[in-house]
Structures are given as structure tokens and as C-alpha cells.
Design a protein around this motif. Sequence first.
Motif, PDB file in Angstrom:
ATOM      1  N   THR A   1      62.493  16.272  85.518  1.00  0.00           N
ATOM      2  CA  THR A   1      61.357  15.528  86.062  1.00  0.00           C
ATOM      3  C   THR A   1      61.120  16.010  87.490  1.00  0.00           C
ATOM      4  N   PRO A   2      59.932  16.567  87.789  1.00  0.00           N
ATOM      5  CA  PRO A   2      59.663  17.048  89.144  1.00  0.00           C
ATOM      6  C   PRO A   2      59.805  15.931  90.166  1.00  0.00           C
ATOM      7  N   VAL A   3      60.179  16.281  91.397  1.00  0.00           N
ATOM      8  CA  VAL A   3      60.334  15.293  92.463  1.00  0.00           C
ATOM      9  C   VAL A   3      59.509  15.721  93.673  1.00  0.00           C
ATOM     10  N   PHE A   4      59.130  14.749  94.468  1.00  0.00           N
ATOM     11  CA  PHE A   4      58.308  15.008  95.649  1.00  0.00           C
ATOM     12  C   PHE A   4      59.005  16.001  96.576  1.00  0.00           C
ATOM     13  N   GLY A   5      58.236  16.983  97.071  1.00  0.00           N
ATOM     14  CA  GLY A   5      58.757  17.955  98.016  1.00  0.00           C
ATOM     15  C   GLY A   5      59.451  19.135  97.395  1.00  0.00           C
ATOM     16  N   GLU A   6      59.649  19.127  96.079  1.00  0.00           N
ATOM     17  CA  GLU A   6      60.348  20.212  95.399  1.00  0.00           C
ATOM     18  C   GLU A   6      59.466  21.461  95.327  1.00  0.00           C
ATOM     19  N   LEU A   7      60.076  22.625  95.523  1.00  0.00           N
ATOM     20  CA  LEU A   7      59.353  23.880  95.375  1.00  0.00           C
ATOM     21  C   LEU A   7      59.291  24.267  93.906  1.00  0.00           C
ATOM     22  N   VAL A   8      58.104  24.613  93.423  1.00  0.00           N
ATOM     23  CA  VAL A   8      57.921  25.005  92.034  1.00  0.00           C
ATOM     24  C   VAL A   8      57.027  26.237  91.968  1.00  0.00           C
ATOM     25  N   GLN A   9      57.140  26.926  90.875  1.00  0.00           N
ATOM     26  CA  GLN A   9      56.242  28.038  90.578  1.00  0.00           C
ATOM     27  C   GLN A   9      55.389  27.627  89.387  1.00  0.00           C
ATOM     28  N   VAL A  10      54.110  28.009  89.413  1.00  0.00           N
ATOM     29  CA  VAL A  10      53.205  27.640  88.333  1.00  0.00           C
ATOM     30  C   VAL A  10      52.902  28.870  87.496  1.00  0.00           C
ATOM     31  N   GLU A  11      52.951  28.678  86.182  1.00  0.00           N
ATOM     32  CA  GLU A  11      52.626  29.762  85.262  1.00  0.00           C
ATOM     33  C   GLU A  11      51.249  30.324  85.590  1.00  0.00           C
ATOM     34  N   LYS A  12      51.142  31.633  85.734  1.00  0.00           N
ATOM     35  CA  LYS A  12      49.924  32.260  86.217  1.00  0.00           C
ATOM     36  C   LYS A  12      48.705  31.903  85.372  1.00  0.00           C
TER      37      LYS A  12
END
Length: 527
Positions: free
Chosen positions: A250-261
Motif C-alpha cells: 500500500t503506497p504511503v505519503f512521501g514515498e518515492l515511486v516510479q510510474v509505468e511509462k
Amino acid sequence: MNPAEVLKDFRTIDAQRRQAITAAETLQAQRNRASEEIAKLKKSGQDASKQILETKVQREWIVKNEKMAAEQEARLREILTSIPNLPHASVPVSATATPSGVSAVSAVGTAKAVSTSEENVEVRRWDARKSEFVSKEDWERNPPQFDFKPKPHWELGEEMGILDLERAAKLSGARFAVYWALGARLERALANFMLDLHTREHGYTEVLPPYLVNSESMYGTGQLPKFEQDLFKVGTGVVSDQFDEDPYHTPVFGELVQVEKGALDEILEEQGERVVTYIFSVDKVDVGARTVDLSTADIAKTEVCNVPWRSLRYVRERKLWLIPTAEVPVTNLYRDEVLDGARLPVCLTAYTPCFRSEAGSYGKDVRGIIRQHQFQKVELVKFSRPETSYDELEKLTHDAETVLQKLGLHYRVVTLCTADIGFSAAKTYDLEVWLPGQNLFREISSCSNFETFQARRANIRYRPEGKSKTEFLHTLNGSGLAVGRTWVAIVENYQQADGSVRIPEALQPYMGTDCIPAQVPGKTRSA
């Protein structure tokens, strides 16, 4: 289990998913035809602006329907992954329904429902005095007797100076233990004795696996996503420039993520945005819709809204899990592999610590070391052909029983009923050892056949001899045994009137002594 509570609104979600897929496919077919028409109009020098506008609108609706279908697919997956294995026909059917949403974790096995032990069926009972199986009635007519009142292990261990719960609490809090001197040696001796027995006499291959595993491993054996609250999650603190999928996070606030292009390009096209990076920070999490709002870390701070979780990638080694049992890493050794049918059964054993949060067990077994956050266990794992897996279950159970027999401990074997069986298991035998200091039988091993349940989740197959097509194999495991509880059983069953504890003959070569002496009155344990 109540099917309506388990399946929830499965039918409605599935219908909506199918409708969204059909709508997206229909619109795509229309858009393809329109694209052909546009090409013809342009070729003939005619105005195609109307058709181009229509295809753009169609594209927007296609994206919306595909997004809806994916979201409904994720909701269906959540429901499906919460459905337990089907019990084998020989498992006793409980008349008591398990309260919805209530679960606990076996101290030596995997996740189980609320105990309804009175509905479990006793299969056999071992009387160590006679070295033979006896009936329940014979046992009750002539139960084990002491010529003094036997003490529970927490009293005896503290008095002898071999068990220290007070200092353990100072170090780590409740539900931890420190073993001293011959108490520590007894724990080590038991583990070595069990491993030698299983490898030298029972044909198992010893494995030393990692104690930290990834989410895929936890999913493969059935701990995730349903029993996340029973596990210890470890943040690695490792920041990498590589990102991985993790459908259970579950994503959390402030977390760095990459988005599928591909997914990001579609969203940006809808929102009229452009970016030069696909790495974002999470600004908002919508758990219900399973979407996040993101922003870039540059000066312009481009914002992107309603990004589906399925499109996210997370920093590699973002988190790992402390194993609740060696079953997890050992079973997953063959995840996504195909075994040669001629090799089966594959029999493995491992000695590891086990870590349990014991969520939902507040107030249970608070005395002593019965229910700990950390304990050690020797695990038995088998990979079997489906047609022989129940024979292998009987052998595995016998292998675990042999440990108790050689140690001269009374025990019984019970078949768990449907309300008490583990989430992933099709059939389970519990071995329960007699503890005179508490005047009860206590679970010391759970031996289970999971049939194809874990193999499907972990994609473990085998190729039958002479065939090209692969099939799912059956997985089995059991404790052989929980070392801490075996320690308890020896201390309580072999205690003497003078406060000492005799060592079973089979353990004496490992201990280098035949007795743990009583603590001298007034003497403090050495550091």
C-alpha cells in the motif's frame, strides 16, 4: 465460513469488470474503423477533423473503461486471495462457524482460524512409560504421576537459573526469552538432535535459508495478503535507482515511486501535462479507489492525479519480512520452477528462528515461553506428486512423532477440524505434547498437506515422467519440532523433586551431561 461474507460483492464486481472490458474492446474496434476512414479521407484530400475528434473522445472512453476493468480486477484479486484452501474429504467438519474476520497464527505452524479444539478428532496417543500407543481411556485411568507437585517451566527455569524472562523483557519487551548456561545448551542440543535424526534416518536434506524474504515468498505460502498483521515487516533503508513491482504494498505519503511509462503517458495526455521524469513522490493515497496523486521533485513540481496502484513501481529492497516459519523460504526455493517428476518427493529440513507478531493473541499464554515473538524451530518440507501426497503426509507426521518418542515424551495426534485448520492447508495433524506442570496437552507440531494451494500461488510445477506437459505438485510441511516447546516439555516432564532436570538418554551425547542441576539457593546466575 459464510460464502456471502467471503465472496462479498464478487458477482457485481465481476459483472462490472466484464462490462468495462467489453465496452473498451467495442470502442477500440470502432476507433480502428474510424482510423481507417480518416486515412482514406486524408488520402482523398477531404476534411477528417470530425472523425479525428471522435477518435480522441473514443480514446478517452477506452482509457476510462480499461482503468475501471483493472480496478475491478484488483478488487477481485483481493477477494480471491482471501479464500482459504478446500479441506480434504477426511477432515472433520466443524459444527461451529468461525467468527468472520477473526484469525490467529499457530505458534508452530501457519495461519489458523480460532481454535475449536473440542471438535478436533484424536487419532492416537503415545504413552512414553510403555513406549506404545494407548487408548484415551487407558491414559485417563493411569495418567503420569509425580511424587511431588510438578512445576511449570517458567517457575522451574527461573529457579534453576536457565531461563530469564525478566532480562529478556528489558532487552526486547514481552514475549521474548533469554536462556542461560545449560538451558541455552539444551536448546542447541535439541536442534542438533532433530537435524541429525531427520537427515541421517529420515532422508531429508538440510537447508539453511535466509531469515528475511520478499513479499512474493510470503504470498506463495499464503501469509500475504491475508495475515500481514501477524508478520514483522522490515524496512531495509536501502535507496536504489532501480524499481520493482509489489502488488501487495500500500503506497504511503512521501514515498518515492516510479510510474509505468505507458500508463503515465496516457494519464498525462488526459491531463495535458508533460514531464521529463517518471519518478514521483506520493502526495495523496486513495485506498478505496486504489489510486494516488503524485508530484515531481523538480522546481516546476508537476502534479499527476488518480494514478492506479498497478502502474507503480517501488524502490528495490524497499522492504522485507522476517520469516514466521522456515516453511516460507524453503517452499519458495522452487518458486517459478519445474521439477523433474523422477526427483519427487523432495524432502528438506531447516533450522531457523521464527518471528511472529502474535496479533490477536493478547492475553493468551502470557506465562513462560509458549507463545513468543521469536522462537526456534526445525521444519520439514516436502514436494510430492499429487497421487502420493497423503502417504507422504503420514510419513512426515511419523517423522515428527519419532522425535517425541526418542525423547521419551507423552503426546497425542489429532486431526484438525474445518474451523481449526490453517488457511493454506487441506489437512492437518497436530502433535500435542503432555506438559505435567500445566496439566494439559500443548501443540508442538502441525503437519499439513497443502495439495496444490501453495504450488499455484508460487507457480511450482513438476513434469511427470514420460510427459511433456507440466502439472502443479503438492507441498507439505510440518514442525519437526518447535525447539522451544520441546525444551518446555523436557524441563516439565523430566523435573526431579530436588529441583534438577534429568536429560533424556537420546540427548545426553549432545549435552555432555545427564542432568541439569538445581540452582543453589541464594546464588545468582553468572553473567
